[in-house]
Motif scaffolding. Sequence first.
Motif, PDB file in Angstrom:
ATOM      1  N   ALA A 224       0.808  -1.219   0.000  1.00  0.00           N
ATOM      2  CA  ALA A 224       0.000   0.000   0.000  1.00  0.00           C
ATOM      3  C   ALA A 224       0.841   1.268   0.000  1.00  0.00           C
ATOM      4  O   ALA A 224       0.442   2.284  -0.583  1.00  0.00           O
ATOM      5  CB  ALA A 224      -0.933   0.003   1.209  1.00  0.00           C
ATOM      6  N   ARG A 225       2.019   1.237   0.632  1.00  0.00           N
ATOM      7  CA  ARG A 225       2.759   2.484   0.853  1.00  0.00           C
ATOM      8  C   ARG A 225       4.089   2.559   0.113  1.00  0.00           C
ATOM      9  O   ARG A 225       4.486   3.624  -0.351  1.00  0.00           O
ATOM     10  CB  ARG A 225       3.017   2.655   2.361  1.00  0.00           C
ATOM     11  CG  ARG A 225       1.800   3.109   3.138  1.00  0.00           C
ATOM     12  CD  ARG A 225       1.563   4.596   2.903  1.00  0.00           C
ATOM     13  NE  ARG A 225       0.509   5.117   3.750  1.00  0.00           N
ATOM     14  CZ  ARG A 225      -0.744   5.272   3.370  1.00  0.00           C
ATOM     15  NH1 ARG A 225      -1.100   4.900   2.146  1.00  0.00           N
ATOM     16  NH2 ARG A 225      -1.657   5.780   4.177  1.00  0.00           N
ATOM     17  N   LEU A 226       4.813   1.462   0.025  1.00  0.00           N
ATOM     18  CA  LEU A 226       6.170   1.528  -0.516  1.00  0.00           C
ATOM     19  C   LEU A 226       6.153   1.398  -2.032  1.00  0.00           C
ATOM     20  O   LEU A 226       5.204   0.860  -2.618  1.00  0.00           O
ATOM     21  CB  LEU A 226       7.037   0.417   0.094  1.00  0.00           C
ATOM     22  CG  LEU A 226       7.100   0.395   1.624  1.00  0.00           C
ATOM     23  CD1 LEU A 226       8.039  -0.701   2.096  1.00  0.00           C
ATOM     24  CD2 LEU A 226       7.529   1.756   2.182  1.00  0.00           C
ATOM     25  N   ARG A 227       7.173   1.919  -2.659  1.00  0.00           N
ATOM     26  CA  ARG A 227       7.305   1.835  -4.111  1.00  0.00           C
ATOM     27  C   ARG A 227       8.477   0.925  -4.439  1.00  0.00           C
ATOM     28  O   ARG A 227       9.614   1.207  -4.058  1.00  0.00           O
ATOM     29  CB  ARG A 227       7.558   3.228  -4.708  1.00  0.00           C
ATOM     30  CG  ARG A 227       6.420   4.190  -4.458  1.00  0.00           C
ATOM     31  CD  ARG A 227       5.175   3.797  -5.261  1.00  0.00           C
ATOM     32  NE  ARG A 227       4.062   4.654  -4.934  1.00  0.00           N
ATOM     33  CZ  ARG A 227       3.109   4.358  -4.054  1.00  0.00           C
ATOM     34  NH1 ARG A 227       3.150   3.187  -3.410  1.00  0.00           N
ATOM     35  NH2 ARG A 227       2.134   5.187  -3.809  1.00  0.00           N
ATOM     36  N   PHE A 228       8.219  -0.172  -5.124  1.00  0.00           N
ATOM     37  CA  PHE A 228       9.277  -1.105  -5.506  1.00  0.00           C
ATOM     38  C   PHE A 228       8.884  -1.771  -6.812  1.00  0.00           C
ATOM     39  O   PHE A 228       7.704  -1.758  -7.214  1.00  0.00           O
ATOM     40  CB  PHE A 228       9.521  -2.152  -4.412  1.00  0.00           C
ATOM     41  CG  PHE A 228       8.294  -2.916  -4.012  1.00  0.00           C
ATOM     42  CD1 PHE A 228       7.936  -4.099  -4.640  1.00  0.00           C
ATOM     43  CD2 PHE A 228       7.471  -2.434  -2.985  1.00  0.00           C
ATOM     44  CE1 PHE A 228       6.814  -4.794  -4.265  1.00  0.00           C
ATOM     45  CE2 PHE A 228       6.334  -3.130  -2.603  1.00  0.00           C
ATOM     46  CZ  PHE A 228       5.999  -4.314  -3.241  1.00  0.00           C
ATOM     47  N   LYS A 229       9.854  -2.370  -7.467  1.00  0.00           N
ATOM     48  CA  LYS A 229       9.633  -2.980  -8.770  1.00  0.00           C
ATOM     49  C   LYS A 229       8.687  -4.193  -8.631  1.00  0.00           C
ATOM     50  O   LYS A 229       8.905  -5.068  -7.790  1.00  0.00           O
ATOM     51  CB  LYS A 229      10.966  -3.421  -9.375  1.00  0.00           C
ATOM     52  CG  LYS A 229      10.865  -3.830 -10.829  1.00  0.00           C
ATOM     53  CD  LYS A 229      12.251  -4.118 -11.393  1.00  0.00           C
ATOM     54  CE  LYS A 229      12.165  -4.476 -12.878  1.00  0.00           C
ATOM     55  NZ  LYS A 229      13.510  -4.764 -13.438  1.00  0.00           N
ATOM     56  N   GLY A 230       7.673  -4.238  -9.454  1.00  0.00           N
ATOM     57  CA  GLY A 230       6.718  -5.345  -9.420  1.00  0.00           C
ATOM     58  C   GLY A 230       5.603  -5.161  -8.411  1.00  0.00           C
ATOM     59  O   GLY A 230       4.849  -6.107  -8.139  1.00  0.00           O
TER      60      GLY A 230
END
Length: 403
Positions: A224-230
Amino acid sequence: MTLFRHGYVTGPVIGVLWVFVAAVTVSVAMSFATGAAFRPSAFYALIVGAPLGVACLGVRRKRIVVAAGCIGFALGMVMGIGPVLSTDTGIGLRLVTGVALGLAVCWPLLHFLENLSRSAVTRHVFEEAVIRFLTGFGYVFFTAIVAIPFYVMVMTSLKNQSQLIQNPLDFSLDWSLGWGVLRSYTELFRDFNFGTYMLNSLVISVLTVFITLLFSIPGAYAVARLRFKGQAVFSRSILLIYMVPIIVLALPIYIAFSMTGLRNTVVGILMIYPVTTIPVALYMLQGYFRGLPAEIEEAGLMDGLSRLQVIWKITLPLSLPAMASVSLYVFMIAWNEFLLAFMLLDDPSKFTLTRGIASLNSSEIPRQHLMAGSVVATVPIMVLFLGLERFMTKGLTAGSVKG
């Protein structure tokens, strides 16, 4: 369609339908309560319902109509004619059935048709009458499909073997036995070790809730909060594993647990139950976390808190309704789970309630013990759900609207 917006058409149609619904309901209720044979009659429902629907249009003195209806249906039962028929019952029971039928027909029918006149009516009045009828039918239908199986289960558990053999559909009880009607339950806990089964189910369900929250909270927060690949792919595929029927995985799980020595152990059950509950918990929690204002967490980060401290001090206290609903839902899944417990547990000392009930399904064990075991497994989870239902509803809907 315009033709139906006349009271002289709508009234008889609703009258016939409701008289038949009431006749079926009273027949089933009286048959279950007395053990006697009652059956509804569609022919008499048509004969009685149509004029009764017309008579109920625009009535002001409702009590007079209800009293007249009760008297009429009671006299009809005594003479052997009417929407409910019975041939082998006494006059007293027929009178009681007639009065019950009169109340079940007249009060609701007067409510359905109270704003309807015999002439043409507006679309609003017509739809109001139809909606009231459908609402009443919905109450009766859904109450029946929920209450009848539970009623049969409870009443069967309170009978003895000779009564069940004599007439399995007779659900009347011999109250002269006093506390003896509960002998199936005492024998269940004394002779069949159901106290241990209940304790095992409670421990496994609570630990499953704990393990599920332990993994699903950080997972849902990351999605919900973090931005990561996939991230987007992971978010959309969370429920894919939940859509795979567990029976498809049954054989691989059985082989793997047998090879690793986890079969017939509580640890093995605690490893496999969260596999089925974590995906749905992740899905429910990530929706709620997305609904929380991100500015509050950013303020915490600016004040020097770490990400874990933000989760512990800010996010989790704001998410208590969602966690309560997820916990209740996971607890119900673990409490009612049967397939994995049946497949992986062989030692009676480690049985859960559902596995213990399956062990009662034998020709050597009286049927009332199986029903008593079902009641013991059902009542706690029903009480828990009814007591915490408002928290579950609040948690499920809290993250649905943002802003």
